[in-house]
Design an enzyme around this catalytic site. Structure first.
Site, PDB file in Angstrom:
ATOM      1  N   LYS A 270       0.812  -1.219   0.000  1.00 17.23           N
ATOM      2  CA  LYS A 270       0.000   0.000   0.000  1.00 17.23           C
ATOM      3  C   LYS A 270       0.848   1.273   0.000  1.00 17.23           C
ATOM      4  O   LYS A 270       0.343   2.350  -0.282  1.00 17.23           O
ATOM      5  CB  LYS A 270      -0.972  -0.009   1.182  1.00 17.23           C
ATOM      6  CG  LYS A 270      -2.031  -1.098   1.042  1.00 17.23           C
ATOM      7  CD  LYS A 270      -3.076  -1.035   2.139  1.00 17.23           C
ATOM      8  CE  LYS A 270      -4.165  -2.066   1.915  1.00 17.23           C
ATOM      9  NZ  LYS A 270      -3.744  -3.441   2.268  1.00 17.23           N
TER      10      LYS A 270
HETATM   11  C1  LIG Z   1      -4.493  -4.556   1.733  1.00 15.12           C
HETATM   12  C2  LIG Z   1      -3.774  -5.857   1.729  1.00 15.12           C
HETATM   13  C3  LIG Z   1      -4.169  -6.953   0.917  1.00 15.12           C
HETATM   14  C4  LIG Z   1      -5.409  -6.909   0.054  1.00 15.12           C
HETATM   15  O1  LIG Z   1      -5.273  -6.051  -1.034  1.00 15.12           O
HETATM   16  P1  LIG Z   1      -6.579  -5.580  -1.864  1.00 15.12           P
HETATM   17  O2  LIG Z   1      -6.107  -4.564  -2.819  1.00 15.12           O
HETATM   18  O3  LIG Z   1      -7.528  -5.018  -0.828  1.00 15.12           O
HETATM   19  O4  LIG Z   1      -7.157  -6.792  -2.517  1.00 15.12           O
HETATM   20  C5  LIG Z   1      -3.393  -8.111   0.912  1.00 15.12           C
HETATM   21  N1  LIG Z   1      -2.310  -8.214   1.702  1.00 15.12           N
HETATM   22  C6  LIG Z   1      -1.895  -7.214   2.512  1.00 15.12           C
HETATM   23  C7  LIG Z   1      -0.705  -7.418   3.365  1.00 15.12           C
HETATM   24  C8  LIG Z   1      -2.606  -6.001   2.568  1.00 15.12           C
HETATM   25  O5  LIG Z   1      -2.197  -5.006   3.391  1.00 15.12           O
END
Ligand SMILES: *Cc1c(COP(=O)(O)O)cnc(C)c1O
Length: 433
Positions: free
Chosen positions: A107
């Site tokens: 993210k």
């Molecule tokens: C947010 C997140 C996900 C999921 O990603 P999406 O885009 O919501 O499908 C998977 N793994 C981790 C570690 C995350 O922080």
């Protein structure tokens, strides 16, 4: 570039409006009107380009009409100040390590890009301060807070449920200071999300303050995630192994995998995608039955994927013209229980000496079970295992080292504003800012 709403009941908007508003007025998600294919020459030489250079070409296809080349290049290069290496785990399976950024989760890419793009739009028009509200159950708050840290004209309020995030996660957004305020809500994650939603709908508050959201529905957070799919392909091509490439994405809200599907639409030669779920297998069930039945999420050890109503599902449907058959042609699924996730982490650690986090483990296992002879698989390792230290240690029965980047947060002093879960208290607080 114009952006339309997946609900189709509101006028098209500019990139700036889409970024500042987040969600369309009809509650749909914004989609770029055109997904421009990249030229064959780009793919012919991609293995000789740097991550930033590849990302800039992709960013130019989406944002080039709206942001001058010089600024866009600066935003892209500044966002991607860390590498996303492709690391072999087995002969046939590679891990795309997305955890080398400031908060050790994928993210960071979208959070940093959105902060810089919003900063560019605000600086351009000398507007008043924008307030970003974000509710978090852990990872989103830290990526957004660290992405926006020190950006002019923007103040971030991170709302999180008191006592319900891990200490490491809490320290990543409560120790920053400057333009970041952590709000510790006496309630659940759902209460935090409800406070944020009420704030967006409150007329008096919106007259007083310019508010926006920074979750994955925002195009500025979501689209930049396509950059690293191209870079993953480039690294595999360099190894001469990219002819039958399968990409597997551990998925919750489906923002990450949808960005990959956009990449494929732009010409990225990936044979097919796999969406790996935990026990919250709403999308997997959709693939099996053609029916989409959201339901309340259940808690798992891959908690960032505990989503009962994936918000980007609307984008997947829109991309494939609402055809279940079309979705199934390019995307297959898998779903794993906590026990299967734990077994996979232990087995992979023992056989390959590669430490998976619980999310990446879903991706790795789905490739192990689904790859055909001659295919090469890439799974997205979405966070560093140390972010889930207790869970990981209880599975492998060995200590997990905390990287220096995380230790720095641990040494900081927590600062937060206590808040009840009542909207009138939160509103009063915001009106005093
Ligand atoms: C947010 C997140 C996900 C999921 O990603 P999406 O885009 O919501 O499908 C998977 N793994 C981790 C570690 C995350 O922080």
């Amino acid at each position: 570039m114009k952006y339309y709403s997946t609900n189709g009941r509101t006028a098209e908007v500019t990139l700036e409006e889409a970024v500042v508003k987040g969600l369309a007025a009809d509650k749909g998600l914004f989609m770029p009107k055109i997904i421009k294919p990249l030229p064959a020459s780009f793919f012919e030489q991609i293995e000789r380009m740097s991550f930033q250079e590849i990302a800039y070409q992709v960013a130019d296809a989406f944002f080039g009409e709206d942001v001058p080349a010089e600024q866009l290049r600066h935003i892209v290069y500044d966002t991607l100040s860390f590498d996303v290496p492709l690391v072999p785990v087995t002969e046939q399976i590679y891990s795309l390590e997305l955890f080398h950024g400031p908060t050790l989760a994928f993210k960071d890419v979208g959070g940093r890009f959105m902060a810089r793009l919003l900063g560019y739009f605000l600086g351009k028009e000398k507007k008043r301060r924008v307030n970003v509200l974000v509710a978090t159950s852990g990872d989103t708050g830290s990526a957004v807070a660290n992405g926006f840290l020190g950006v002019d004209n923007i103040h971030v309020y991170v709302l999180y449920p008191k006592g319900k995030v891990s200490e490491i996660q809490e320290k990543q957004f409560t120790t920053l200071g400057q333009n970041i305020t952590a709000i510790e809500v006496d309630g659940t994650f759902d209460d935090c999300q409800a406070l944020v939603k009420s704030a967006f709908m409150d007329e008096k508050l919106n007259e007083h303050l310019l508010l926006t959201s920074a979750n994955s529905i925002n195009v500025a957070r979501f689209l930049p995630q396509s950059f690293y799919y191209f870079y993953a392909y480039a690294q595999l091509k360099k190894l001469g192994k990219a002819d039958h490439c399968v990409v597997c994405v551990p998925s919750g809200n489906f923002g990450n995998i949808t960005a990959g599907l956009f990449g494929r639409r732009m010409g990225l030669p990936v044979s097919r995608f796999i969406a790996a779920n935990n026990s919250n297998d709403i999308f997997y069930q959709y693939l099996l039955t053609g029916e989409y039945n959201p339901r309340p999420s259940v808690a798992t050890i891959a908690n960032a994927m505990d989503v009962g109503a994936p918000s980007n599902f609307a984008r997947v449907l829109d991309l494939y013209g609402h055809s279940w058959e079309a979705v199934k042609r390019e995307v297959s699924g898998a779903a794993y229980t906590d026990e299967q996730i734990a077994d996979t982490m232990l087995a992979c650690w023992k056989s390959n000496h590669y430490l998976l986090d619980p999310h990446g483990a879903c991706g790795f296992r789905a490739l192990q079970e689904n790859l055909l002879p001659g295919e090469v698989g890439i799974f997205l390792e979405t966070a560093h295992p140390a972010k889930f230290k207790d869970v990981v240690e209880s599975i492998i029965h060995e200590p997990v080292l905390i990287p220096e980047k995380l230790q720095v947060f641990m040494r900081g002093t927590k600062q937060s504003v206590p808040m009840t879960s009542s909207f009138s208290d939160f509103k009063d607080y915001l009106l005093r800012q």
